[in-house]
Design a protein around this motif. Structure first.
Motif, mmCIF file in Angstrom:
data_model
loop_
_atom_site.group_PDB
_atom_site.id
_atom_site.type_symbol
_atom_site.label_atom_id
_atom_site.label_comp_id
_atom_site.label_asym_id
_atom_site.label_seq_id
_atom_site.Cartn_x
_atom_site.Cartn_y
_atom_site.Cartn_z
ATOM 1 N N GLU A 201 98.346 52.227 27.019
ATOM 2 C CA GLU A 201 97.257 51.712 27.180
ATOM 3 C C GLU A 201 96.293 52.129 27.055
ATOM 4 O O GLU A 201 94.819 51.659 27.337
ATOM 5 C CB GLU A 201 97.723 49.628 27.692
ATOM 6 C CG GLU A 201 96.591 49.186 26.956
ATOM 7 C CD GLU A 201 96.549 47.782 27.277
ATOM 8 O OE1 GLU A 201 98.112 47.070 27.623
ATOM 9 O OE2 GLU A 201 96.174 46.650 27.432
ATOM 10 N N CYS A 202 96.200 52.524 28.596
ATOM 11 C CA CYS A 202 94.765 53.224 29.509
ATOM 12 C C CYS A 202 94.282 53.999 28.791
ATOM 13 O O CYS A 202 93.717 54.357 28.900
ATOM 14 C CB CYS A 202 95.412 53.534 31.033
ATOM 15 S SG CYS A 202 96.032 52.160 31.774
ATOM 16 N N PHE A 203 95.420 54.907 28.304
ATOM 17 C CA PHE A 203 94.584 56.454 27.871
ATOM 18 C C PHE A 203 93.259 55.775 26.260
ATOM 19 O O PHE A 203 92.472 56.558 26.198
ATOM 20 C CB PHE A 203 95.589 56.637 26.792
ATOM 21 C CG PHE A 203 95.248 58.077 26.155
ATOM 22 C CD1 PHE A 203 94.796 59.365 27.120
ATOM 23 C CD2 PHE A 203 95.029 57.801 24.816
ATOM 24 C CE1 PHE A 203 94.765 59.883 26.443
ATOM 25 C CE2 PHE A 203 94.850 58.749 24.205
ATOM 26 C CZ PHE A 203 94.215 60.547 24.800
ATOM 27 N N THR A 204 93.506 54.071 26.356
ATOM 28 C CA THR A 204 92.693 53.701 24.810
ATOM 29 C C THR A 204 91.524 52.872 25.773
ATOM 30 O O THR A 204 91.052 52.774 24.558
ATOM 31 C CB THR A 204 93.497 51.622 24.504
ATOM 32 O OG1 THR A 204 93.710 51.382 25.042
ATOM 33 C CG2 THR A 204 94.812 53.155 23.303
ATOM 34 N N LEU A 205 91.351 52.537 26.848
ATOM 35 C CA LEU A 205 90.330 52.101 27.758
ATOM 36 C C LEU A 205 89.477 53.041 27.819
ATOM 37 O O LEU A 205 88.177 53.503 29.019
ATOM 38 C CB LEU A 205 90.719 51.407 28.914
ATOM 39 C CG LEU A 205 92.309 50.438 28.685
ATOM 40 C CD1 LEU A 205 92.471 49.980 30.273
ATOM 41 C CD2 LEU A 205 91.317 49.399 27.942
ATOM 42 N N TRP A 206 89.416 54.440 27.550
ATOM 43 C CA TRP A 206 88.653 55.264 28.201
ATOM 44 C C TRP A 206 87.763 55.318 29.781
ATOM 45 O O TRP A 206 86.749 55.654 29.637
ATOM 46 C CB TRP A 206 87.477 55.742 26.684
ATOM 47 C CG TRP A 206 88.014 55.778 25.655
ATOM 48 C CD1 TRP A 206 88.230 55.218 24.716
ATOM 49 C CD2 TRP A 206 87.913 57.394 25.601
ATOM 50 N NE1 TRP A 206 88.834 56.117 23.744
ATOM 51 C CE2 TRP A 206 88.662 57.300 24.275
ATOM 52 C CE3 TRP A 206 87.763 58.389 25.646
ATOM 53 C CZ2 TRP A 206 88.956 58.248 22.847
ATOM 54 C CZ3 TRP A 206 87.826 59.763 24.928
ATOM 55 C CH2 TRP A 206 88.189 59.346 23.424
ATOM 56 N N GLY A 207 88.817 55.188 30.857
ATOM 57 C CA GLY A 207 88.513 55.637 31.588
ATOM 58 C C GLY A 207 87.813 54.188 32.471
ATOM 59 O O GLY A 207 87.511 53.596 31.668
ATOM 60 N N CYS A 208 87.325 54.453 33.600
ATOM 61 C CA CYS A 208 86.784 52.894 34.464
ATOM 62 C C CYS A 208 85.364 54.174 35.420
ATOM 63 O O CYS A 208 86.162 53.915 35.856
ATOM 64 C CB CYS A 208 87.584 52.324 34.287
ATOM 65 S SG CYS A 208 86.671 50.839 35.775
ATOM 66 N N ARG A 209 84.419 53.042 35.069
ATOM 67 C CA ARG A 209 83.476 53.565 36.038
ATOM 68 C C ARG A 209 83.530 52.939 37.652
ATOM 69 O O ARG A 209 84.261 51.506 37.302
ATOM 70 C CB ARG A 209 81.793 53.307 35.357
ATOM 71 C CG ARG A 209 81.502 53.731 34.145
ATOM 72 C CD ARG A 209 80.093 53.921 34.276
ATOM 73 N NE ARG A 209 80.098 52.713 33.889
ATOM 74 C CZ ARG A 209 78.883 51.952 34.098
ATOM 75 N NH1 ARG A 209 78.285 51.782 35.265
ATOM 76 N NH2 ARG A 209 78.582 50.398 33.528
ATOM 77 N N ARG A 210 83.114 53.514 38.946
ATOM 78 C CA ARG A 210 83.601 53.392 39.694
ATOM 79 C C ARG A 210 82.669 51.726 40.058
ATOM 80 O O ARG A 210 81.647 51.602 39.683
ATOM 81 C CB ARG A 210 82.953 53.692 41.118
ATOM 82 C CG ARG A 210 83.981 54.486 42.343
ATOM 83 C CD ARG A 210 83.859 55.698 42.979
ATOM 84 N NE ARG A 210 83.896 57.079 42.555
ATOM 85 C CZ ARG A 210 84.653 57.465 42.853
ATOM 86 N NH1 ARG A 210 85.897 56.491 43.506
ATOM 87 N NH2 ARG A 210 85.320 58.370 42.083
ATOM 88 N N GLY A 211 83.286 50.720 40.436
ATOM 89 C CA GLY A 211 82.645 49.524 40.850
ATOM 90 C C GLY A 211 83.182 48.275 39.641
ATOM 91 O O GLY A 211 82.871 47.313 39.820
ATOM 92 N N MET A 212 83.565 49.056 38.545
ATOM 93 C CA MET A 212 83.895 47.812 37.703
ATOM 94 C C MET A 212 85.167 48.120 38.255
ATOM 95 O O MET A 212 86.002 48.455 38.694
ATOM 96 C CB MET A 212 83.536 48.934 36.172
ATOM 97 C CG MET A 212 81.912 49.626 36.435
ATOM 98 S SD MET A 212 80.675 47.908 36.251
ATOM 99 C CE MET A 212 81.235 47.098 35.001
ATOM 100 N N ALA A 213 86.225 47.529 36.300
ATOM 101 C CA ALA A 213 87.338 46.688 36.636
ATOM 102 C C ALA A 213 87.946 46.458 34.509
ATOM 103 O O ALA A 213 86.757 46.405 33.418
ATOM 104 C CB ALA A 213 87.432 45.295 37.245
ATOM 105 N N LYS A 214 88.907 47.321 34.296
ATOM 106 C CA LYS A 214 89.670 46.593 33.238
ATOM 107 C C LYS A 214 91.316 46.678 32.935
ATOM 108 O O LYS A 214 91.618 46.472 33.876
ATOM 109 C CB LYS A 214 89.491 48.554 32.455
ATOM 110 C CG LYS A 214 88.341 48.989 32.274
ATOM 111 C CD LYS A 214 88.255 49.369 31.348
ATOM 112 C CE LYS A 214 86.365 50.209 31.297
ATOM 113 N NZ LYS A 214 86.248 51.653 30.271
ATOM 114 N N ILE A 215 91.160 45.911 31.898
ATOM 115 C CA ILE A 215 92.914 45.093 32.401
ATOM 116 C C ILE A 215 93.578 45.804 30.842
ATOM 117 O O ILE A 215 93.407 45.570 30.154
ATOM 118 C CB ILE A 215 91.975 43.138 32.402
ATOM 119 C CG1 ILE A 215 93.316 42.655 32.289
ATOM 120 C CG2 ILE A 215 91.446 43.067 30.012
ATOM 121 C CD1 ILE A 215 93.588 41.671 31.994
ATOM 122 N N THR A 216 94.973 45.515 31.916
ATOM 123 C CA THR A 216 95.952 45.683 30.618
ATOM 124 C C THR A 216 96.813 44.944 31.058
ATOM 125 O O THR A 216 97.104 43.956 31.917
ATOM 126 C CB THR A 216 96.933 47.244 30.849
ATOM 127 O OG1 THR A 216 97.529 47.282 32.434
ATOM 128 C CG2 THR A 216 95.299 48.283 30.979
#
Ligand code: AR6
Length: 174
Positions: free
Chosen positions: A49-64
Motif C-alpha cells: 500500500e505504501c508503494f501506491t502513495l509515492w512517498g511523503c514529504r518531511r513534516g507531512m503524514a499519510k495513512i494506510t
C-alpha cells in the motif's frame, strides 16, 4: 469530549488503537527503528500500500491500513533530521504532529498512538522533541474535540524521562 493524553512504555505494534503513528522516511518503504518494527508486524501488504502513495514529504503524514497489526491504521509521518536546530527542525516536527492528527480526525480515528518522531536515528534532542510533541498535541486537542485518547509511546528510558517531565509541567499548570 475531553481528550485523554497518556504516556505508555511499550512496543507500539502491540496497541489495539485506531491509528499508530510511524516515524517513517520520505520513501515510506520501511527502514530501521520503529518503522522496521511496524512493517515487520504489519506484514508485506503494508509496503504494497505504501508503494501506491509515492512517498511523503518531511513534516507531512499519510495513512494506510494496519493489516496484521492490532491497530486499524498506520499514519506515516516523516520527521526532521536534526542538523543543529537552525534548519527548520522545530517547525517540521510540529507539522508532523499536526498533520498526523489532521489525518487521524479526517479518518474518524478516536484513539491515536504516537511514536517519538525523530528521537532515534534522526537525532532530535529528546527534551525539545518531547516539548514539541506534547505542546502540539495539547493545542490540537483543545481545538478539536473528536479524539478520545492520544498515547505518547516511549521505548527508551531517556525518552520516557523527557516526556514525563513535560507532562508534569503541563498538568501542574492545569
Ligand atoms: N515501539 C515504540 N517505539 C519504538 C519502537 C517500538 N517497537 N522501536 C523503536 N522505538 P526511530 P526517527 C522508538 O529511529 O528518529 C527509520 O530508519 C525509539 O526508541 O525509529 O524518526 C526510518 O525509516 C525512538 O525513541 O525514528 C527513518 O529513516 C523512536 O521510536 C528514520 O529511522 C523513534 O526512533 C526515522 O528516524
Amino acid at each position: 469530549m475531553t481528550t485523554e493524553l497518556k504516556l505508555v512504555w511499550t512496543d507500539i505494534t502491540t496497541l489495539a488503537v485506531d491509528a499508530i503513528v510511524n516515524a517513517a522516511n520520505e520513501t515510506l518503504m520501511g527502514g530501521g527503528g520503529v518503522d522496521g518494527v511496524i512493517h515487520r508486524a504489519a506484514g508485506p501488504k503494508l509496503a504494497q500500500e505504501c508503494f501506491t502513495l509515492w512517498g511523503c514529504r518531511r513534516g507531512m503524514a499519510k495513512i494506510t491500513q494496519g493489516y496484521q497489526l492490532p491497530a486499524k491504521h498506520v499514519i506515516h509521518t516523516v520527521g526532521p533530521i536534526w542538523m543543529g536546530g537552525n534548519h527548520g527542525e522545530a517547525d517540521l516536527l510540529t507539522s508532523c504532529y499536526n498533520e498526523s492528527l489532521k489525518v487521524a480526525v479526517a479518518n474518524h480515528c478516536k484513539t491515536v498512538a504516537f511514536s517519538a518522531i525523530s528521537c532515534g536515528v534522526y537525532g532530535y534532542p529528546v527534551d525539545e522533541a518531547a516539548h514539541i510533541a506534547i505542546k502540539t498535541v495539547w493545542d490540537f486537542v483543545n481545538q478539536n474535540k473528536e479524539l478520545e485518547t492520544v498515547y505518547f509511546v516511549v521505548f527508551e528510558e531517556r525518552v520516557r524521562v523527557a516526556y514525563q517531565s513535560v507532562l508534569d509541567e503541563v498538568f501542574a499548570l492545569c
